[in-house]
Structure formats: C-alpha cells, structure tokens
Motif scaffolding. Structure first.
Motif, PDB file in Angstrom:
ATOM      1  N   VAL A  56      20.810  17.711  57.151  1.00 10.26           N
ATOM      2  CA  VAL A  56      21.629  18.815  57.714  1.00 10.26           C
ATOM      3  C   VAL A  56      21.455  19.908  57.997  1.00 10.26           C
ATOM      4  O   VAL A  56      21.061  20.786  56.828  1.00 10.26           O
ATOM      5  N   CYS A  57      20.191  20.350  59.405  1.00 12.02           N
ATOM      6  CA  CYS A  57      20.409  22.047  59.113  1.00 12.02           C
ATOM      7  C   CYS A  57      21.329  22.895  58.560  1.00 12.02           C
ATOM      8  O   CYS A  57      22.584  22.778  58.999  1.00 12.02           O
ATOM      9  N   GLU A  58      21.922  23.805  57.877  1.00 11.50           N
ATOM     10  CA  GLU A  58      21.958  24.542  57.257  1.00 11.50           C
ATOM     11  C   GLU A  58      23.245  25.703  58.003  1.00 11.50           C
ATOM     12  O   GLU A  58      23.723  26.062  58.356  1.00 11.50           O
ATOM     13  N   THR A  59      21.701  26.087  59.184  1.00 13.85           N
ATOM     14  CA  THR A  59      22.186  27.069  60.128  1.00 13.85           C
ATOM     15  C   THR A  59      22.346  26.791  61.470  1.00 13.85           C
ATOM     16  O   THR A  59      23.739  27.411  62.000  1.00 13.85           O
ATOM     17  N   CYS A  60      22.182  25.482  61.807  1.00 16.21           N
ATOM     18  CA  CYS A  60      22.783  25.225  63.078  1.00 16.21           C
ATOM     19  C   CYS A  60      22.910  23.759  63.230  1.00 16.21           C
ATOM     20  O   CYS A  60      24.077  23.122  64.597  1.00 16.21           O
ATOM     21  N   GLY A  61      23.138  23.202  62.078  1.00 10.81           N
ATOM     22  CA  GLY A  61      23.921  21.883  62.114  1.00 10.81           C
ATOM     23  C   GLY A  61      22.974  20.469  62.918  1.00 10.81           C
ATOM     24  O   GLY A  61      23.771  19.609  62.485  1.00 10.81           O
TER      25      GLY A  61
ATOM     26  N   GLU B 140      11.826  21.367  57.723  1.00  9.23           N
ATOM     27  CA  GLU B 140      12.485  23.118  59.667  1.00  9.23           C
ATOM     28  C   GLU B 140      12.998  22.120  60.541  1.00  9.23           C
ATOM     29  O   GLU B 140      12.359  21.361  60.848  1.00  9.23           O
ATOM     30  N   CYS B 141      13.610  22.731  60.627  1.00  9.68           N
ATOM     31  CA  CYS B 141      14.305  22.358  61.382  1.00  9.68           C
ATOM     32  C   CYS B 141      14.104  22.000  63.147  1.00  9.68           C
ATOM     33  O   CYS B 141      13.470  23.406  63.087  1.00  9.68           O
ATOM     34  N   ARG B 142      14.163  20.920  64.023  1.00 10.84           N
ATOM     35  CA  ARG B 142      13.614  21.051  65.212  1.00 10.84           C
ATOM     36  C   ARG B 142      14.099  21.699  66.827  1.00 10.84           C
ATOM     37  O   ARG B 142      13.287  22.705  67.163  1.00 10.84           O
ATOM     38  N   HIS B 143      15.417  22.423  66.676  1.00 15.63           N
ATOM     39  CA  HIS B 143      16.520  22.733  67.063  1.00 15.63           C
ATOM     40  C   HIS B 143      16.179  25.258  66.885  1.00 15.63           C
ATOM     41  O   HIS B 143      15.663  25.579  67.860  1.00 15.63           O
ATOM     42  N   CYS B 144      16.334  25.391  65.621  1.00 11.14           N
ATOM     43  CA  CYS B 144      16.113  26.683  64.917  1.00 11.14           C
ATOM     44  C   CYS B 144      14.845  27.036  64.290  1.00 11.14           C
ATOM     45  O   CYS B 144      15.068  27.918  64.115  1.00 11.14           O
ATOM     46  N   ASN B 145      14.645  26.387  63.862  1.00 15.42           N
ATOM     47  CA  ASN B 145      12.963  26.326  62.756  1.00 15.42           C
ATOM     48  C   ASN B 145      13.372  26.905  61.432  1.00 15.42           C
ATOM     49  O   ASN B 145      12.237  27.479  60.625  1.00 15.42           O
ATOM     50  N   HIS B 146      14.439  26.633  61.174  1.00 16.27           N
ATOM     51  CA  HIS B 146      14.635  27.219  60.630  1.00 16.27           C
ATOM     52  C   HIS B 146      14.366  26.133  59.244  1.00 16.27           C
ATOM     53  O   HIS B 146      14.320  25.331  59.391  1.00 16.27           O
ATOM     54  N   GLN B 147      14.146  27.138  57.841  1.00 14.92           N
ATOM     55  CA  GLN B 147      12.840  25.796  56.638  1.00 14.92           C
ATOM     56  C   GLN B 147      14.016  26.373  55.651  1.00 14.92           C
ATOM     57  O   GLN B 147      14.709  27.249  55.641  1.00 14.92           O
TER      58      GLN B 147
HETATM   59 ZN   LIG Z   1      18.642  24.647  62.776  1.00 18.19          ZN
END
Ligand SMILES: [Zn+2]
Length: 282
Positions: free
Chosen positions: A30-35, A49-56
């Motif tokens: 689970v992305c820690e930035t956008c969930g 790497e998150c597909r939505h917010c690109n957070h790595q």
């Molecule tokens: Zn994200």
C-alpha cells in the motif's frame, strides 16, 4: 529449518526480496502517501513506485537492512547462522561462513542484529515474582558489573524471562535505576541482603531480602538468577571470547532465552522489520 532447506528457500536475492515484501505487507503493498494499492515493483532499486502518485519506497527502508550495501541474501544467512547455532556464533565464525576476508563488516552486522534484539527486549518489563542479583563479567579485559533479573512462574517455579543491565557501580542509586529500567513496579522482588538493595522496596510492590549465612546459600534462595548468570557467562566466554560491547551480548543472550520455545529465525526476521537503525552501514 535445516541449512539445506534454508538454501533452497532463500536461493537468491529475489526470493529474499519476496519474503521480505510478504513479511512487511502481508495484505499487499500500500502506498504510504496516497493509500493506493497499485504499484510497480522495480527490482533493480528494491523499491515500489506508486502508479497514482509516483511515490517510491524501498522495501528495506525503516528495517534492519536499510542503508546497507550487504545483500539481503547475506543478511538472511547471517540471521540464520546467528539464531540457529545453539551457542550463538562469533564474529570470526560469521565472517568465515559469509566468505568475508575482512571481519569488520561481519562485526557491524552482528552489532546491528544485537541492536534489533535489544529493541525487542526493551519492549517488555519483567513482572510478577522476580529474582534479582548482580554478577561480575569481563568486558575489554576489565571487570564489569551486571544487574541480572529473572521472572519466575509462581505455579511451576520455572523461570520465564530474563533481563540484564550493565551498571557503572554497585551504589544503591545505580542499582535501583537499573532495576526500575527492567522490572515493572507491580512486581515482588527477591534479592540477597547486600546493603545496596536496602531501598529497593520503595520502587516495587514488595522486596524480600534473603539473608545468607554463606555464599553458597544464594543458589538456594535465588536459584534461577544464579543459573542464568552462569549460563550467560558460558555463552559469552565459550563462543565470543573477549567482548568489547558487553551489553549487546547480554541482550543477545536474553533475547534467545526469552524466546527459547519459539522459532528464533522467524522471530529475528520479525524483529528485523520493526527495527530502524539510526546510522548507515557500509
Ligand atoms: Zn501513492
């Protein structure tokens, strides 16, 4: 798990990475930035790497393995060797098994493993009936005083958990603050009649002072703390020889004893993902 099973299960870096990912995110990443649950895994960077917010996020971030140039496979093997050997493993043996010519890297890994064990030990205070005493160990060739405490199962009389704390001296105030750091105030504690123990009752529910006629009586009144002190000495002198960071070895001994009925390799992997080191490891 025997060594053959270990080598089959953790045959390469990929299998260690996947094991770590499943341990950290059993219900999926689970992305820690956008969930978001949609992410790509970038093997070359050991990161999602998150597909939505690109957070790595690195899969080793905020674990024992973070900021380390050591491969996960080497780490896992080190954890396996440290936990599977009944008497522990010395830095030199660890370096030998990992094929390291320079044992300093093995020493740094060993230290970090002991720090993860320490962090687990520090989560719990001893409770109930607790035997307490001090003993002299050797650190850097010098005498070092160690406070030892063992909680005892009241129905069976068997030991439950042990904690050790290296102390500066035998002064009452020093011993009291060390005792309070490892024993819950609701506990009943038993000690010998050394004057440094006189005020311990102020910190705990009850203090039972066992007056000894001769030193051998101690084993009768405080049997478990004495047994564990001698076992700890055997662990340190037998396997590790000259130790320069006694507290770390006391923590390793305690961690192993307190989990003696558990799968230690599994336990250290759990400890490894909840311990975040504060420094880089070369
Ligand atoms: Zn994200």
């Amino acid at each position: 798990m025997n060594l053959l099973e270990f080598q089959e299960r953790f045959a390469d870096e990929d299998s260690c990475e996947w094991y770590l990912i499943q341990l950290r995110w059993p219900d999926g990443y689970v992305c820690e930035t956008c969930g978001s649950k949609e992410a790509w895994y970038m093997s070359a960077r050991r990161s999602y790497e998150c597909r939505h917010c690109n957070h790595q996020r690195s899969i080793t971030a905020e674990t024992m393995f973070q900021a380390s140039h050591t491969s996960l496979r080497e780490w896992f093997l080190a954890l396996y060797l440290v936990t599977e050997s009944k008497k522990g493993i010395s830095v030199l043996q660890l370096a030998h098994h990992l094929g390291m010519k320079d044992s300093r890297r093995a020493a740094r890994m060993k230290k970090r493993i002991q720090q993860a064990m320490t962090a687990r030990n520090e989560r719990y205070l001893l409770q109930g009936f607790v035997e307490l005493d001090e003993a002299v160990f050797i650190e850097n060739g010098e005498h070092a005083t160690v406070l030892a405490a063992v909680s005892v199962e009241e129905e069976t009389g068997h030991p439950k958990y042990v904690r050790f704390q290296v102390v500066e001296n035998m002064k009452a105030a020093t011993l009291e603050s060390a005792a309070v750091s490892v024993i819950d105030p609701s506990s009943d504690i038993a000690t010998d009649a050394h004057p440094s123990h006189n005020r311990l009752g102020e910190h705990f529910n009850e203090h039972i002072s066992c007056k000894q006629e001769k030193p051998s009586d101690a084993a009768q009144y405080l049997p478990w703390v004495h047994l564990l002190i001698s076992n700890a000495k055997r662990f340190i002198n037998g396997t590790h020889h000259a130790v320069n960071h006694l507290q770390g070895y006391m923590e390793e001994f305690s961690w192993r004893f307190n989990r003696r009925f558990c799968d230690l390799f599994q336990q250290i992997l759990v400890a490894s993902i909840s311990y975040k080191p504060a420094y880089r490891l070369q």
